[in-house]
Design a protein around this motif. Structure first.
Motif, PDB file in Angstrom:
ATOM      1  N   LEU A 164      65.664 121.550  61.468  1.00 27.57           N
ATOM      2  CA  LEU A 164      64.756 120.889  60.527  1.00 27.57           C
ATOM      3  C   LEU A 164      63.463 120.438  61.198  1.00 27.57           C
ATOM      4  N   SER A 165      63.224 120.881  62.408  1.00 23.34           N
ATOM      5  CA  SER A 165      62.006 120.477  63.109  1.00 23.34           C
ATOM      6  C   SER A 165      60.790 121.176  62.512  1.00 23.34           C
ATOM      7  N   GLY A 166      59.631 120.557  62.684  1.00 21.57           N
ATOM      8  CA  GLY A 166      58.391 121.159  62.241  1.00 21.57           C
ATOM      9  C   GLY A 166      58.137 121.082  60.752  1.00 21.57           C
ATOM     10  N   LEU A 167      58.941 120.300  60.029  1.00 22.60           N
ATOM     11  CA  LEU A 167      58.735 120.159  58.585  1.00 22.60           C
ATOM     12  C   LEU A 167      57.788 118.991  58.294  1.00 22.60           C
ATOM     13  N   PRO A 168      57.193 118.953  57.110  1.00 22.09           N
ATOM     14  CA  PRO A 168      56.234 117.884  56.795  1.00 22.09           C
ATOM     15  C   PRO A 168      56.905 116.516  56.688  1.00 22.09           C
ATOM     16  N   ARG A 169      56.120 115.489  56.956  1.00 27.03           N
ATOM     17  CA  ARG A 169      56.612 114.120  56.760  1.00 27.03           C
ATOM     18  C   ARG A 169      57.100 113.951  55.332  1.00 27.03           C
ATOM     19  N   TYR A 227      70.512 114.304  54.748  1.00 29.24           N
ATOM     20  CA  TYR A 227      69.419 115.241  55.023  1.00 29.24           C
ATOM     21  C   TYR A 227      68.192 114.491  55.548  1.00 29.24           C
ATOM     22  N   ALA A 228      67.890 113.341  54.956  1.00 32.06           N
ATOM     23  CA  ALA A 228      66.758 112.540  55.428  1.00 32.06           C
ATOM     24  C   ALA A 228      66.973 112.077  56.867  1.00 32.06           C
ATOM     25  N   TYR A 229      68.203 111.672  57.199  1.00 34.41           N
ATOM     26  CA  TYR A 229      68.496 111.261  58.570  1.00 34.41           C
ATOM     27  C   TYR A 229      68.355 112.433  59.538  1.00 34.41           C
ATOM     28  N   ARG A 230      68.765 113.612  59.113  1.00 34.52           N
ATOM     29  CA  ARG A 230      68.614 114.790  59.968  1.00 34.52           C
ATOM     30  C   ARG A 230      67.140 115.133  60.183  1.00 34.52           C
ATOM     31  N   LEU A 231      66.319 114.974  59.145  1.00 35.59           N
ATOM     32  CA  LEU A 231      64.880 115.176  59.317  1.00 35.59           C
ATOM     33  C   LEU A 231      64.340 114.239  60.392  1.00 35.59           C
ATOM     34  N   ARG A 232      64.727 112.970  60.310  1.00 32.23           N
ATOM     35  CA  ARG A 232      64.279 112.000  61.317  1.00 32.23           C
ATOM     36  C   ARG A 232      64.709 112.409  62.708  1.00 32.23           C
ATOM     37  N   ALA A 233      65.971 112.814  62.835  1.00 32.72           N
ATOM     38  CA  ALA A 233      66.496 113.200  64.143  1.00 32.72           C
ATOM     39  C   ALA A 233      65.753 114.411  64.705  1.00 32.72           C
ATOM     40  N   ALA A 234      65.186 115.239  63.816  1.00 33.78           N
ATOM     41  CA  ALA A 234      64.437 116.418  64.239  1.00 33.78           C
ATOM     42  C   ALA A 234      62.975 116.099  64.531  1.00 33.78           C
ATOM     43  N   GLY A 235      62.600 114.818  64.424  1.00 33.47           N
ATOM     44  CA  GLY A 235      61.244 114.405  64.744  1.00 33.47           C
ATOM     45  C   GLY A 235      60.293 114.350  63.562  1.00 33.47           C
ATOM     46  N   VAL A 236      60.819 114.463  62.350  1.00 36.18           N
ATOM     47  CA  VAL A 236      59.982 114.404  61.148  1.00 36.18           C
ATOM     48  C   VAL A 236      59.881 112.955  60.678  1.00 36.18           C
ATOM     49  N   PRO A 237      58.686 112.419  60.498  1.00 33.67           N
ATOM     50  CA  PRO A 237      58.561 111.055  59.956  1.00 33.67           C
ATOM     51  C   PRO A 237      59.112 111.000  58.533  1.00 33.67           C
ATOM     52  N   LEU A 267      58.333 127.879  53.638  1.00 36.51           N
ATOM     53  CA  LEU A 267      56.955 127.988  54.113  1.00 36.51           C
ATOM     54  C   LEU A 267      56.910 127.931  55.634  1.00 36.51           C
ATOM     55  N   ARG A 268      57.654 127.009  56.220  1.00 35.25           N
ATOM     56  CA  ARG A 268      57.705 126.913  57.683  1.00 35.25           C
ATOM     57  C   ARG A 268      58.240 128.199  58.289  1.00 35.25           C
ATOM     58  N   ASP A 269      59.330 128.712  57.744  1.00 39.37           N
ATOM     59  CA  ASP A 269      59.977 129.896  58.318  1.00 39.37           C
ATOM     60  C   ASP A 269      59.119 131.149  58.191  1.00 39.37           C
ATOM     61  N   ARG A 270      58.287 131.208  57.156  1.00 37.43           N
ATOM     62  CA  ARG A 270      57.426 132.376  56.958  1.00 37.43           C
ATOM     63  C   ARG A 270      56.070 132.233  57.628  1.00 37.43           C
ATOM     64  N   GLY A 271      55.853 131.117  58.300  1.00 36.31           N
ATOM     65  CA  GLY A 271      54.587 130.900  58.969  1.00 36.31           C
ATOM     66  C   GLY A 271      53.429 130.681  58.026  1.00 36.31           C
ATOM     67  N   LEU A 272      53.719 130.201  56.807  1.00 33.80           N
ATOM     68  CA  LEU A 272      52.678 129.929  55.826  1.00 33.80           C
ATOM     69  C   LEU A 272      52.184 128.490  55.972  1.00 33.80           C
ATOM     70  N   PRO A 273      51.020 128.172  55.422  1.00 34.05           N
ATOM     71  CA  PRO A 273      50.515 126.792  55.509  1.00 34.05           C
ATOM     72  C   PRO A 273      51.518 125.800  54.937  1.00 34.05           C
ATOM     73  N   LEU A 274      51.701 124.699  55.640  1.00 35.22           N
ATOM     74  CA  LEU A 274      52.659 123.682  55.222  1.00 35.22           C
ATOM     75  C   LEU A 274      51.971 122.577  54.419  1.00 35.22           C
ATOM     76  N   PRO A 275      52.705 121.923  53.538  1.00 33.17           N
ATOM     77  CA  PRO A 275      52.139 120.759  52.851  1.00 33.17           C
ATOM     78  C   PRO A 275      51.887 119.623  53.834  1.00 33.17           C
ATOM     79  N   THR A 276      50.970 118.764  53.472  1.00 33.42           N
ATOM     80  CA  THR A 276      50.721 117.573  54.272  1.00 33.42           C
ATOM     81  C   THR A 276      51.927 116.654  54.248  1.00 33.42           C
ATOM     82  N   ALA A 277      52.641 116.625  53.137  1.00 31.72           N
ATOM     83  CA  ALA A 277      53.799 115.743  52.986  1.00 31.72           C
ATOM     84  C   ALA A 277      54.687 116.272  51.870  1.00 31.72           C
TER      85      ALA A 277
END
Length: 311
Positions: free
Chosen positions: A232-237, A255-265, A168-178
């Motif tokens: 992995l930046s710009g993905l939902p919390r 993968y969860a640690y990489r999300l954090r490192a990319a700024g994802v809560p 969804l992120r890569d296609r520019g579609l609406p992202l989930p809240t979480a």
């Protein structure tokens, strides 16, 4: 730490029901075993309805749970477990009724196409079709608030949460809240071969993966293997739960640690003494009840109008 005594009893009971390991059992037989073991639904719910979501492949069956007649309830799209090859709408019926009520959400359970009859990308395509349908605010969802929608799933369904979020992120579609992932593999590799049970072994993993993605070259795609993504930046919390006794545990936590490192809560919790597959066993395992409450708390917090309006 070994399996807890209660978890060991669950595993022993599962082993007694199975004549052979999963990877040595015909898919049709395994589907029948899973269907026979489904927990009967006893929790009353305000409204439950089966509909077919339009899709390029001819439609995706979904089951909609509505906990009340309240206006503006948020939505959760749920993807079931089963190694992309088994499972369906009846699998988590009781669990999803309780989750819908406790979290106060309209819950949409997806009956995505299964491998090996329908290999990748069939399941992902179906989940995306349902996502786009939800965001279109169809009449079947009534007064639900489709601006506040989370993706959630267990095991293979959790992997679909990760991969769909990326797509969804890569296609520019609406992202989930979480996104909520219950031990869905964050990478398509065995990271903990020492942690296996009859509910999931390394051989089972490879068997499921071979059915889902028979073209090994396709496994380099982040829409198959979430950990293959460079960014992995710009993905939902995210809320990510793992089980200690799981042959893919460390890869999912990485993968969860990489999300954090990319700024994802990210909220990450490992359940010691639990095995892959435990999350929906709330009647038999106290940690599954704890996880259920944490999921409800997470969804309540991140889908509340106050949080959504400030972001």
């Amino acid at each position: 730490m070994p399996l807890s005594p209660d978890a060991q009893r669950v595993v022993d009971a599962s082993a007694a029901r199975m004549a052979k390991p999963m990877h040595q059992t015909p898919v049709g037989e395994l589907r029948a075993l899973l269907a026979a073991g489904a927990i009967p639904a006893t929790t009353p719910i305000h409204h439950r309805e089966d509909v077919v979501v339009p899709s390029p492949a001819g439609g995706v069956p979904v089951r909609i749970y509505r906990p009340s007649g309240d206006v503006g309830l948020p939505v959760v799209q749920w993807m079931h477990s089963g190694g992309f090859a088994v499972g369906g709408l009846d699998q988590n019926e009781e669990y999803l009724r309780k989750l819908s009520i406790a979290a106060g959400v309209v819950l949409v359970s997806v009956d995505y196409r299964l491998a090996p009859e329908n290999p990748y990308p069939a399941a992902l395509d179906d989940c995306r079709s349902v996502w786009e349908w939800i965001k279109s605010w169809p009449g079947d969802l009534g007064t639900a608030d489709v601006d506040r929608v989370a993706l959630a799933g267990e095991s293979a369904g959790g992997t679909l949460v990760f991969t769909l979020s990326q797509q969804l992120r890569d296609r520019g579609l609406p992202l989930p809240t979480a996104q909520v992932c219950l031990y869905g593999t964050g990478t398509m590799r065995i990271t903990n071969p020492e942690h296996e049970t009859v509910l999931l072994s390394p051989d089972d993993c490879h068997w499921f993966w071979d059915m889902y993605v028979p073209d090994r070259a396709a496994r380099d795609s982040p829409y198959v293997d979430p950990g293959a993504a460079a960014d992995l930046s710009g993905l939902p919390r995210a809320f990510v739960a793992t089980a200690e006794i799981d042959p893919t545990r460390d890869g999912t936590e990485e993968y969860a640690y990489r999300l954090r490192a990319a700024g994802v809560p990210v909220e990450l919790r490992r359940y010691e003494g639990m095995m892959h597959g435990f999350a929906t066993m709330t009647a038999a395992l106290a940690p599954a009840g704890d996880l259920f409450e944490r999921i409800v708390d997470f969804l309540t917090r991140v889908l509340s109008p106050a949080v959504w309006m400030t972001e």
